[in-house]
Write an enzyme that holds these catalytic residues in place. Structure first.
Site, mmCIF file in Angstrom:
data_model
loop_
_atom_site.group_PDB
_atom_site.id
_atom_site.type_symbol
_atom_site.label_atom_id
_atom_site.label_comp_id
_atom_site.label_asym_id
_atom_site.label_seq_id
_atom_site.Cartn_x
_atom_site.Cartn_y
_atom_site.Cartn_z
ATOM 1 N N THR A 103 0.852 -1.194 0.000
ATOM 2 C CA THR A 103 0.000 0.000 0.000
ATOM 3 C C THR A 103 0.885 1.240 0.000
ATOM 4 O OG1 THR A 103 -1.719 -1.127 1.246
ATOM 5 C CG2 THR A 103 -1.757 1.281 1.286
ATOM 6 N N LYS A 104 0.558 2.224 -0.845
ATOM 7 C CA LYS A 104 1.278 3.507 -0.800
ATOM 8 C C LYS A 104 0.653 4.357 0.299
ATOM 9 C CE LYS A 104 3.224 7.205 -3.524
ATOM 10 N NZ LYS A 104 3.257 8.079 -2.355
ATOM 11 N N PHE A 125 8.666 0.230 6.369
ATOM 12 C CA PHE A 125 8.728 -0.647 5.201
ATOM 13 C C PHE A 125 10.160 -1.042 4.821
ATOM 14 C CE2 PHE A 125 7.824 3.704 3.543
ATOM 15 C CZ PHE A 125 9.083 3.994 3.027
ATOM 16 N N LYS A 134 7.694 -3.276 -5.870
ATOM 17 C CA LYS A 134 9.129 -3.322 -5.585
ATOM 18 C C LYS A 134 9.734 -4.663 -6.016
ATOM 19 C CE LYS A 134 8.782 -0.201 -1.602
ATOM 20 N NZ LYS A 134 9.018 -0.031 -0.145
#
EC number: 6.5.1.1
Length: 911
Positions: free
Chosen positions: A272-273, A367, A432
């Site tokens: 999630t951003k 993160f 990523k």
């Protein structure tokens, strides 16, 4: 001793004028090579002087830093903010040079962004100041680089302490000892924009081959200058280190169609951003440091130790006993424990000042991990770093969490994750590569971000009207660079809108060519915006434009934004987050922009989020719900709205000259006396009628306060009078003098007249009052109720503010509720400590306006501690239970404030 050490620096010997002349040559250099040559010459001469000054000495700390911090002021981290903008400098110069306020030079400084036509310096305050100062200043200044830095240090520290007089004093010292050329560069250093025409990367690369890389992992300009002073000596290990802020790794904008290719056809992580503040945490035992993405230190806010701050006390025990030191990268979020959700940044709160916000708590969403104990992990793969992160600490919901990830392989999984984020009102997603290593200040390199606004057609777009503008700076000087946009008040059916409410300021989305073309289109219609007499058709919040345009002369622009968020800066009570112009709607007329109703519908549609459509695989990035086609422009017959039509006065016979050549604007009438009848009677008495008030209008007649009347009142240009006054005139066949009972609104000159004739209740000073008028006066006097001291406090504060007594030392603590450490046990009145200085302090606080309480509870703003500081920890623990946090200060804050006659900066007294 200190002065002897200072004189042993290169900066103490190099005139500031030499640096300025070098910067002037760099700026005027014809190409990059010439600019580089001028900087290298200055740098080489500095290093030669340094070698001569410090020969045969070891451990010299003197470096190029004093000059570098002036050449790259935007990278300054040691000095706090100056708190100075162009307008403040303009006023200071006007005062210092004794310039007439309305004179040509003073107006140039104050209106530096307004193009004059004569020069091309519009928007460049430093250049405009240079030409004003040139005939009035020294030919050459006397300050060294060392002295300039010392004075700028004083400006920054005094601004932090809110000592405006001392800020001004230091600026005056800088100004009076500098030439016009030096002040031009000094202004640019203060504003932190030198306009040299070469980048900071170029400056760094000339200074040393390793400078860019070292700055990326330290964001410390002084460390770069000291460690890399010798260009022939490189660093063997340049890596992230404990308690040195680094520039974080960034994500590149992704194309959904290319995700699988960008990930090299391998599996990848989806996260999630988060919509918070990027923050890195450095921990060594019980010592913590927090740095923002730009290297600013926020440790004071989040907590240096487990005993202080809005975060550290709650997460210290989350780390295992085997984790002594670590560096984490993540997002600082605001967490609502009631709803168990994260707040979006668009909502009114500041994560960096959460102690003042009620109902929310700081949560660190992690993160990445860059170091654990003495092992540096930057060159480890992301997969390995994730494994280590999971064992670094135990997550605590709402305090410290690990950002959840899923492993994916296909574009479809990315699309599904994006659609899920849209449904959850989240900002977007991150993609990523598991084998990516951590590269400070690099964008992409295996990290991608996808937000709904990056994908064509997923966003609801808004058609808004340009109503104001702002002159640009730099490359945009001399043209409008930003526009104030508005939506229309919903008009009656069949009518065009006449009133517009401001919504947002937009300054991106268009090229210079598009900006220039739009500027040409609107150029002849711009008018100066006067705050005291704003246009009645444009309603603003606190954000006011520099110029405005009448709605009928403007154009509609289509805007794309992330979401609609609350804001009191604009009249709509909301604004757009990340707005940018998509296109100019040439296919729409000015009155076809969206309305307040349309805006409210959009705001309620998805909690303000403008991404509501889904993306589907194979749709070529087109959403399921197709874009609206532009509304085709249909030819309409030109007509005048009914209530704006001039009355038919062809059958009116003149019966009196009472209103001979007097102009009236009748907005509405009364029951039995409609608007048309009043207009006919005015014409019979020799007056004439207009449908919109202007400078020659005697008064506006209004039987009710509709939207148009309210706009006229807010413009404060015309008197608004009740129809009863007209009826009195018709009855007596004379122009009856105005009385307070006839007035709905008075313009400033009328108010002054009434103030000389009547008291605040409408009773005349000079004319006898009859029984009926006296009854009206008495009805306007409201009886005052008996009020408690607590109820009187805001009344007193209001009176002080109204009569400008709020700056009196006797009211300095008026808005504070204060608890003093007078009890051995908090909130146990029987444990009062006798014979303490705090008893006198309580009296001083009351005398100077404070509300002093003996019970510590919600609503207390400050706790004052005396010499005995044993209960400070108890107060901090108690504070964590409250929604609104109080500040814990030393008693000397009160005594110093009283002695100096003004409130002292609280941060210096915090415990």
């Amino acid at each position: 001793m200190a002065s002897s050490q200072t004189s042993q620096t290169v900066a103490a010997h190099v005139p500031f004028a030499d640096l300025c002349s070098t910067l002037e040559r760099i700026q005027k250099g014809k190409d990059r090579a010439e600019k580089i040559r001028h900087f290298k010459e200055f740098l080489d001469s500095w290093r030669k002087f340094h070698d001569a000054l410090h020969k045969n000495r070891k451990d010299v700390t003197d470096s190029f830093y004093p000059a570098m911090r002036l050449i790259l002021p935007q990278l300054e981290r040691e000095r706090m903010a100056y708190g100075i903008k162009e307008t403040m400098l303009a006023k200071l110069y006007i005062e210092l040079l004794n310039l007439p306020r309305e004179g040509k030079d003073a107006q140039k400084l104050l209106n530096y962004r307004t193009p004059s036509g004569a020069r091309t310096d519009a928007g460049d305050f430093a250049m405009i100041a240079y030409f004003v100062l040139k005939p009035r200043c020294l030919q050459k200044g006397s300050l060294t680089i060392q002295q300039v830095n010392e004075l700028l240090d004083l400006v920054a520290s005094n601004n932090s302490g809110k000592k405006k007089d001392l800020v001004k004093k230091s600026l005056l010292q800088l100004i009076t000892q500098s030439s016009a050329l030096e002040q031009k560069w000094l202004i640019r250093m203060i504003i932190k924009d030198l306009k040299l025409g070469i980048s900071q990367q170029t400056i760094f690369s000339i200074f040393h081959n390793d400078a860019v890389e070292l700055h990326n992992v330290t964001t410390d300009l002084e460390k770069v200058c000291r460690q890399l002073h010798d260009p022939s000596v490189g660093l063997s290990d340049i890596s992230i280190t404990l308690f040195s802020a680094f520039k974080p790794m960034l994500a590149a904008v992704a194309d959904v169609e290319r995700v699988e290719k960008d990930m090299k056809q391998q599996s990848f992580y989806i996260e999630t951003k988060l919509d918070g503040e990027r923050m890195q945490m450095h921990k060594d035992g019980a010592l913590y440091r927090y740095f923002s993405r730009n290297g600013y230190n926020y440790t004071d806010q989040f907590g240096e130790s487990p005993q202080e701050g809005s975060l550290t006390p709650f997460i210290h025990n989350a780390f295992g006993t085997d984790v002594q030191a670590c560096i984490l990268d993540g997002e600082m979020m605001a967490y609502n424990p009631t709803t168990q959700t994260f707040m979006q940044k668009g909502v009114k709160f500041d994560i960096k000042r959460m102690v003042e916000d009620s109902g929310l708590q700081t949560c660190y969403s992690v993160f990445d991990v860059l170091m654990v104990n003495k092992k540096k992990l930057g060159r480890e793969t992301l997969r390995k770093r994730y494994e280590i992160l999971s064992s670094t600490f135990t997550p605590i919901q709402g305090r410290i969490e690990i950002v959840q990830k899923t492993q994916a392989h296909t574009k479809k999984e990315v699309v599904d994750a994006l659609n899920d984020a849209i449904d959850k009102r989240e900002e977007g997603i991150m993609v990523k590569h598991p084998l990516s290593i951590y590269k400070p200040d690099k964008r992409g390199e295996g990290w991608l971000k996808i937000k709904p606004e990056y994908v064509s057609g997923l966003m609801d777009e808004l058609d808004v009207l340009i109503v104001g503008g702002y002159w640009g700076k730099g490359s945009r000087g001399g043209m409008m660079s930003h526009f104030l946009c508005a939506v229309a008040e919903t008009p009656p059916p069949g009518d065009r809108p006449s009133v517009f409410h401001t919504l947002c300021r937009v300054g991106s989305g268009y090229t210079m060519k598009e900006l220039y073309d739009l500027g040409l289109k609107l150029a002849k219609y711009w008018k100066p915006f006067h705050k005291k007499s704003p246009p009645s058709s444009i309603l603003c919040g606190t954000e006011k434009p520099e110029v405005y345009i009448e709605p009928q002369n403007s154009v509609i622009v289509q805007i794309k934004a992330a979401e609609i968020v609350p804001s009191d800066m604009y009249k709509t009570g909301s604004t757009l987050r990340f707005p940018r112009i998509e296109k100019i709607r040439d296919d729409k007329e000015w009155h076809e922009c969206m309305t307040l109703g349309d805006l409210e519908q959009l705001r309620g549609k998805a909690s303000g989020k403008l991404a509501t459509k889904h993306l589907h695989v194979g749709d070529d990035d087109e959403p399921r719900e197709k874009r609206r086609k532009p509304i085709s422009k249909t030819k309409k017959a030109i007509r005048i709205i009914e209530h704006l039509k001039a009355p038919n006065l062809s059958n009116v016979n003149k019966v009196s000259n009472v209103f001979e050549d007097v102009e009236f604007c009748v907005m509405s009438g009364l029951d039995g006396y409609p608007k048309a009848d009043l207009e006919n009677r005015i014409a019979e008495f020799g007056g004439y009628i207009v449908q919109n008030p202007g400078p020659d209008t005697y008064c506006v007649i209004a039987g009710s306060e509709n939207v148009r009347v309210k706009n006229i009142i807010s413009s404060d240009k015309n008197d608004v009078v009740k129809p009863e006054w007209l009826l009195e005139c018709f009855k007596t066949k004379t122009c009856v003098p105005w009385q307070p009972r006839f007035m709905i609104h008075m313009c400033p000159s009328t108010k002054q007249h009434f103030a000389r004739e009547y008291d605040c209740y409408g009773d005349s000073y000079f004319v006898d009052t009859d029984l009926d008028q006296l009854k009206e006066v008495f009805l306007g006097i409201k009886p005052s109720e008996q009020q408690t001291p607590e109820e009187m406090a805001p009344v007193i504060a209001d009176l002080e503010c109204r009569y400008s007594w709020d700056h009196s030392p006797l009211s300095m603590f008026r808005h504070y509720t204060i608890y003093l450490d007078l009890y051995a046990v908090i909130n146990d009145l029987s444990s009062r400590i006798e014979a303490t200085r705090l008893g006198i302090t309580a009296l001083e606080l009351r005398f100077h306006g404070a509300k002093v309480v003996s019970c510590l509870s919600e609503g207390v703003s400050h706790v004052i501690i005396g010499e005995d500081q044993r209960r400070v920890t108890d107060f901090k623990i108690f504070r964590r239970m409250l929604k609104k946090k109080f500040k814990i200060l030393q008693e000397s804050w009160v005594s110093d404030s009283v002695d100096k006659g003004e409130l002292q900066e609280e941060n210096q007294y915090l415990l």
